[in-house]
Enzyme design. Structure first.
Site, PDB file in Angstrom:
ATOM      1  N   THR A 193       0.815  -1.208   0.000  1.00  0.00           N
ATOM      2  CA  THR A 193       0.000   0.000   0.000  1.00  0.00           C
ATOM      3  C   THR A 193       0.855   1.267   0.000  1.00  0.00           C
ATOM      4  O   THR A 193       2.000   1.250   0.477  1.00  0.00           O
ATOM      5  CB  THR A 193      -0.910   0.001   1.250  1.00  0.00           C
ATOM      6  OG1 THR A 193      -1.577   1.245   1.341  1.00  0.00           O
ATOM      7  CG2 THR A 193      -0.115  -0.222   2.529  1.00  0.00           C
ATOM      8  N   ASP A 194       0.270   2.362  -0.458  1.00  0.00           N
ATOM      9  CA  ASP A 194       0.969   3.653  -0.395  1.00  0.00           C
ATOM     10  C   ASP A 194       1.113   4.153   1.045  1.00  0.00           C
ATOM     11  O   ASP A 194       1.918   5.042   1.321  1.00  0.00           O
ATOM     12  CB  ASP A 194       0.237   4.706  -1.257  1.00  0.00           C
ATOM     13  CG  ASP A 194      -1.213   4.953  -0.860  1.00  0.00           C
ATOM     14  OD1 ASP A 194      -1.693   4.328   0.106  1.00  0.00           O
ATOM     15  OD2 ASP A 194      -1.868   5.800  -1.520  1.00  0.00           O
ATOM     16  N   GLU A 195       0.334   3.574   1.968  1.00  0.00           N
ATOM     17  CA  GLU A 195       0.347   4.095   3.344  1.00  0.00           C
ATOM     18  C   GLU A 195       1.693   3.890   4.039  1.00  0.00           C
ATOM     19  O   GLU A 195       1.970   4.528   5.049  1.00  0.00           O
ATOM     20  CB  GLU A 195      -0.770   3.451   4.172  1.00  0.00           C
ATOM     21  CG  GLU A 195      -2.127   3.709   3.572  1.00  0.00           C
ATOM     22  CD  GLU A 195      -3.299   3.523   4.530  1.00  0.00           C
ATOM     23  OE1 GLU A 195      -3.074   3.452   5.747  1.00  0.00           O
ATOM     24  OE2 GLU A 195      -4.429   3.465   4.039  1.00  0.00           O
ATOM     25  N   LYS A 226       2.232  -3.277   7.336  1.00  0.00           N
ATOM     26  CA  LYS A 226       2.500  -3.452   5.898  1.00  0.00           C
ATOM     27  C   LYS A 226       3.959  -3.075   5.597  1.00  0.00           C
ATOM     28  O   LYS A 226       4.621  -3.728   4.781  1.00  0.00           O
ATOM     29  CB  LYS A 226       1.539  -2.609   5.054  1.00  0.00           C
ATOM     30  CG  LYS A 226       0.088  -3.065   5.076  1.00  0.00           C
ATOM     31  CD  LYS A 226      -0.164  -4.450   4.488  1.00  0.00           C
ATOM     32  CE  LYS A 226       0.010  -4.510   2.997  1.00  0.00           C
ATOM     33  NZ  LYS A 226      -0.433  -5.836   2.452  1.00  0.00           N
ATOM     34  N   TYR A 273      -1.739  -0.415  11.096  1.00  0.00           N
ATOM     35  CA  TYR A 273      -1.919  -1.078   9.789  1.00  0.00           C
ATOM     36  C   TYR A 273      -0.722  -0.793   8.885  1.00  0.00           C
ATOM     37  O   TYR A 273      -0.081  -1.714   8.365  1.00  0.00           O
ATOM     38  CB  TYR A 273      -3.219  -0.597   9.112  1.00  0.00           C
ATOM     39  CG  TYR A 273      -3.270  -0.921   7.629  1.00  0.00           C
ATOM     40  CD1 TYR A 273      -3.377  -2.232   7.185  1.00  0.00           C
ATOM     41  CD2 TYR A 273      -3.181   0.093   6.661  1.00  0.00           C
ATOM     42  CE1 TYR A 273      -3.395  -2.543   5.820  1.00  0.00           C
ATOM     43  CE2 TYR A 273      -3.202  -0.203   5.302  1.00  0.00           C
ATOM     44  CZ  TYR A 273      -3.304  -1.523   4.887  1.00  0.00           C
ATOM     45  OH  TYR A 273      -3.320  -1.824   3.545  1.00  0.00           O
TER      46      TYR A 273
HETATM   47  P1  NAD Z   1      -9.804  -7.090   2.373  1.00  0.00           P
HETATM   48  O1  NAD Z   1      -9.788  -6.808   3.841  1.00  0.00           O
HETATM   49  O2  NAD Z   1     -11.031  -6.790   1.588  1.00  0.00           O
HETATM   50  O3  NAD Z   1      -9.463  -8.640   2.126  1.00  0.00           O
HETATM   51  C1  NAD Z   1      -8.457  -9.304   2.817  1.00  0.00           C
HETATM   52  C2  NAD Z   1      -8.641 -10.815   2.587  1.00  0.00           C
HETATM   53  O4  NAD Z   1      -7.587 -11.505   3.276  1.00  0.00           O
HETATM   54  C3  NAD Z   1      -9.960 -11.355   3.129  1.00  0.00           C
HETATM   55  O5  NAD Z   1     -10.567 -12.212   2.173  1.00  0.00           O
HETATM   56  C4  NAD Z   1      -9.542 -12.139   4.366  1.00  0.00           C
HETATM   57  O6  NAD Z   1     -10.400 -13.230   4.659  1.00  0.00           O
HETATM   58  C5  NAD Z   1      -8.150 -12.600   3.991  1.00  0.00           C
HETATM   59  N1  NAD Z   1      -7.304 -12.863   5.161  1.00  0.00           N
HETATM   60  C6  NAD Z   1      -7.126 -12.062   6.251  1.00  0.00           C
HETATM   61  N2  NAD Z   1      -6.287 -12.654   7.121  1.00  0.00           N
HETATM   62  C7  NAD Z   1      -5.916 -13.842   6.570  1.00  0.00           C
HETATM   63  C8  NAD Z   1      -5.056 -14.891   6.982  1.00  0.00           C
HETATM   64  N3  NAD Z   1      -4.426 -14.849   8.163  1.00  0.00           N
HETATM   65  N4  NAD Z   1      -4.887 -15.957   6.164  1.00  0.00           N
HETATM   66  C9  NAD Z   1      -5.547 -16.024   4.969  1.00  0.00           C
HETATM   67  N5  NAD Z   1      -6.392 -15.059   4.541  1.00  0.00           N
HETATM   68  C10 NAD Z   1      -6.566 -13.986   5.325  1.00  0.00           C
HETATM   69  O7  NAD Z   1      -8.541  -6.324   1.783  1.00  0.00           O
HETATM   70  P2  NAD Z   1      -8.355  -5.563   0.400  1.00  0.00           P
HETATM   71  O8  NAD Z   1      -8.828  -4.180   0.534  1.00  0.00           O
HETATM   72  O9  NAD Z   1      -8.860  -6.412  -0.693  1.00  0.00           O
HETATM   73  O10 NAD Z   1      -6.749  -5.504   0.330  1.00  0.00           O
HETATM   74  C11 NAD Z   1      -6.021  -6.608  -0.212  1.00  0.00           C
HETATM   75  C12 NAD Z   1      -4.540  -6.296  -0.123  1.00  0.00           C
HETATM   76  O11 NAD Z   1      -4.262  -5.095  -0.860  1.00  0.00           O
HETATM   77  C13 NAD Z   1      -4.034  -6.053   1.287  1.00  0.00           C
HETATM   78  O12 NAD Z   1      -2.749  -6.617   1.396  1.00  0.00           O
HETATM   79  C14 NAD Z   1      -3.967  -4.529   1.399  1.00  0.00           C
HETATM   80  O13 NAD Z   1      -2.973  -4.131   2.294  1.00  0.00           O
HETATM   81  C15 NAD Z   1      -3.617  -4.151  -0.020  1.00  0.00           C
HETATM   82  N6  NAD Z   1      -4.078  -2.819  -0.464  1.00  0.00           N
HETATM   83  C16 NAD Z   1      -5.382  -2.443  -0.320  1.00  0.00           C
HETATM   84  C17 NAD Z   1      -5.806  -1.208  -0.797  1.00  0.00           C
HETATM   85  C18 NAD Z   1      -7.248  -0.760  -0.699  1.00  0.00           C
HETATM   86  O14 NAD Z   1      -7.562   0.370  -1.054  1.00  0.00           O
HETATM   87  N7  NAD Z   1      -8.173  -1.603  -0.251  1.00  0.00           N
HETATM   88  C19 NAD Z   1      -4.888  -0.350  -1.398  1.00  0.00           C
HETATM   89  C20 NAD Z   1      -3.548  -0.758  -1.523  1.00  0.00           C
HETATM   90  C21 NAD Z   1      -3.165  -2.001  -1.062  1.00  0.00           C
HETATM   91  O1  TDX Z   2     -16.399   6.534   8.267  1.00  0.00           O
HETATM   92  C1  TDX Z   2     -15.382   7.018   7.721  1.00  0.00           C
HETATM   93  N1  TDX Z   2     -15.220   8.373   7.687  1.00  0.00           N
HETATM   94  C2  TDX Z   2     -14.143   8.984   7.125  1.00  0.00           C
HETATM   95  O2  TDX Z   2     -14.041  10.210   7.115  1.00  0.00           O
HETATM   96  C3  TDX Z   2     -14.368   6.192   7.124  1.00  0.00           C
HETATM   97  C4  TDX Z   2     -14.487   4.691   7.133  1.00  0.00           C
HETATM   98  C5  TDX Z   2     -13.281   6.823   6.554  1.00  0.00           C
HETATM   99  N2  TDX Z   2     -13.158   8.172   6.571  1.00  0.00           N
HETATM  100  C6  TDX Z   2     -11.959   8.787   5.950  1.00  0.00           C
HETATM  101  C7  TDX Z   2     -10.634   8.238   6.442  1.00  0.00           C
HETATM  102  C8  TDX Z   2      -9.744   8.353   5.215  1.00  0.00           C
HETATM  103  O3  TDX Z   2      -9.191   9.666   5.150  1.00  0.00           O
HETATM  104  O4  TDX Z   2     -12.008   8.462   4.562  1.00  0.00           O
HETATM  105  C9  TDX Z   2     -10.702   8.175   4.046  1.00  0.00           C
HETATM  106  C10 TDX Z   2     -10.698   6.752   3.487  1.00  0.00           C
HETATM  107  O5  TDX Z   2     -10.832   5.873   4.583  1.00  0.00           O
HETATM  108  P1  TDX Z   2     -10.791   4.267   4.415  1.00  0.00           P
HETATM  109  O6  TDX Z   2     -11.801   3.864   3.411  1.00  0.00           O
HETATM  110  O7  TDX Z   2     -10.841   3.677   5.782  1.00  0.00           O
HETATM  111  O8  TDX Z   2      -9.371   4.060   3.727  1.00  0.00           O
HETATM  112  P2  TDX Z   2      -7.869   4.450   4.171  1.00  0.00           P
HETATM  113  O9  TDX Z   2      -7.760   4.626   5.617  1.00  0.00           O
HETATM  114  O10 TDX Z   2      -7.450   5.610   3.307  1.00  0.00           O
HETATM  115  O11 TDX Z   2      -7.078   3.117   3.741  1.00  0.00           O
HETATM  116  C11 TDX Z   2      -7.393   2.433   2.500  1.00  0.00           C
HETATM  117  O12 TDX Z   2      -6.468   2.719   1.487  1.00  0.00           O
HETATM  118  C12 TDX Z   2      -5.190   2.135   1.557  1.00  0.00           C
HETATM  119  C13 TDX Z   2      -7.494   0.926   2.696  1.00  0.00           C
HETATM  120  O13 TDX Z   2      -8.404   0.651   3.748  1.00  0.00           O
HETATM  121  C14 TDX Z   2      -6.157   0.306   2.953  1.00  0.00           C
HETATM  122  O14 TDX Z   2      -6.279  -1.120   3.043  1.00  0.00           O
HETATM  123  C15 TDX Z   2      -5.250   0.645   1.824  1.00  0.00           C
HETATM  124  O15 TDX Z   2      -3.965   0.151   2.057  1.00  0.00           O
END
Ligand code: NAD
Ligand code: TDX
Length: 353
Positions: A132-134, A162, A158
């Site tokens: 992730t970019d975080e 990562k 988190y």
């Molecule tokens: P998500 O939370 O929707 O899905 C995570 C999945 O991993 C789930 O299906 C869960 O059951 C599985 N999981 C969790 N713990 C596990 C374990 N111990 N063993 C096996 N499976 C397990 O997450 P997402 O948003 O789809 O993100 C997927 C990946 O991409 C993550 O690594 C996250 O850090 C990365 N990522 C997410 C975003 C975003 O915006 N959502 C952005 C950049 C990177």
């Molecule tokens: O109820 C809310 N109110 C609010 O203001 C929630 C859930 C979020 N927010 C804000 C927090 C963030 O600035 O909105 C923005 C986006 O929040 P999230 O959807 O929780 O995402 P973020 O914290 O930015 O992280 C996401 O992007 C990077 C994903 O959850 C991560 O898994 C990924 O790595």
């Protein structure tokens, strides 16, 4: 050439899009999806793959090294695309240990298993870590977007977990020669996202006339990318990326939360046939998230220039498609919010055997 690819976390939001993408675009590959089915994993997301012969689902934990060894041996795994993680920042603030466990120890378990199985012949093998970019921390307004050379400066449990997992992946490359590649992506949006994240949560709340909890003043900025563009980028990097390299993936699409929320309200009201502005009153400013990063922005020029990637879905189009998907799939949202989706594995996989 045929490959046996282990995708972890394939029942989650991004993972389920990626698994569908890979199963369909590479019919000669065997895709093995390993997922623990935590609250974030939902097999309904993968319903359309149930009869595909090049797809196998395994319920299990990436921390279980015995299971990992069994899968590597049984399926002759030659590629890993690792997405399984605890992914929600707010949950990491309440329970950091769960994040260290899965994101750090789980990644380490996978790395070690791959090393043991591949160490005599790294040819044709690849461990792809999805990050992730975080990990880069937070930008001030006006600062240049994160590049692959930006310093790691995570702030939440988190992002710290990562970052630690990224460091282990690089350490396995630099120390043992494990062929690895890492990508760091910005915020994804699209269908099948668990409604604890901003966009699906707010679509659902607008629909049900519930308050929209905006953290702080809504001034935080995120760089949004359509999830299918992320899946396409992963496929490209998996096949064409340079071993040992990192690639940033982003939409070049920065939005202040409050502006994005107003745009969402406009689209949802329009799609539901409501008067413009009907749902503005739902905006509710609440206590800020602890350690809330001000701004993320990604410079993805390495991926664009070296591998020719570009995103294909612009934000207006992607957000409208996303809103329509949640509004036309109320059963999915209802099963997820009621917890009923967790019976799906029971019905589909256990009762059938
Ligand atoms: P998500 O939370 O929707 O899905 C995570 C999945 O991993 C789930 O299906 C869960 O059951 C599985 N999981 C969790 N713990 C596990 C374990 N111990 N063993 C096996 N499976 C397990 O997450 P997402 O948003 O789809 O993100 C997927 C990946 O991409 C993550 O690594 C996250 O850090 C990365 N990522 C997410 C975003 C975003 O915006 N959502 C952005 C950049 C990177
Ligand atoms: O109820 C809310 N109110 C609010 O203001 C929630 C859930 C979020 N927010 C804000 C927090 C963030 O600035 O909105 C923005 C986006 O929040 P999230 O959807 O929780 O995402 P973020 O914290 O930015 O992280 C996401 O992007 C990077 C994903 O959850 C991560 O898994 C990924 O790595």
């Amino acid at each position: 050439m045929s490959k046996n690819i282990l995708i972890t976390g394939g029942a989650g939001f991004i993972g389920s899009h990626l698994v569908k993408y890979m199963v369909k675009s590479h019919p000669d590959y065997n895709i093995i999806n390993l997922d623990k089915l935590t609250y974030a994993g939902n097999l309904e997301n993968l319903k359309e793959l149930e009869n595909k012969t090049n797809y196998t689902f395994i319920k299990g934990d990436i921390c279980n090294t015995e299971l990992l060894s069994d899968l590597f041996a049984r399926y002759g795994i030659d590629g890993v695309i690792h997405l399984a993680a605890e992914s929600h920042v707010d949950r990491s603030i309440r329970d950091p240990f769960a994040f260290a466990h899965t994101n750090v120890l789980g990644t380490l378990s996978l790395l070690q298993t791959a090393l043991v199985f591949w160490k005599n012949d790294f040819e044709g093998k690849l461990f792809y870590h999805v990050s992730t970019d975080e990990v880069y921390g937070s930008l001030d307004t006006g600062e240049e977007p994160f590049t692959e050379r930006s310093r790691y400066e995570p702030h939440s449990p988190y992002s710290a977990s990562k970052a630690a997992s990224d460091h282990f992946v690089r350490a396995y490359h630099d120390t043992y020669g494990l062929p690895v590649v890492i990508s760091n992506c910005s915020n994804n949006y699209g269908s099948y996202q668990f409604p604890e994240k901003l966009i699906p949560l707010f679509i659902n709340n607008i629909k049900h006339n519930k308050p929209l909890p905006v953290y702080g003043k809504g001034e935080n900025v995120r760089d949004w990318l359509f999830v299918e563009d992320h899946a396409a980028a992963i496929d490209l990097i998996f096949h064409k990326g340079t071993t040992g390299e990192t690639y940033n993936i982003g939409g070049g699409n920065e939005w202040k939360n409050i502006d994005l929320i107003r745009k969402l309200i406009e689209i949802v009201d329009r799609e539901l046939g409501r008067e413009p502005g009907t749902s503005d009153r739902l905006i509710t400013f609440v206590t800020d998230r602890a350690g809330h990063d001000l701004r993320y922005a990604i410079d993805s020029s390495r991926l664009r220039n070296k591998l020719g990637w570009s995103h294909s879905v612009d934000f207006d189009e992607g957000l409208t498609l996303t809103v329509r998907w949640y509004l036309t799939n109320p059963e999915w949202l209802e099963r997820v919010t009621s917890g009923e989706y967790q019976n799906y594995y029971q019905e589909m996989y256990i009762n059938r055997k």
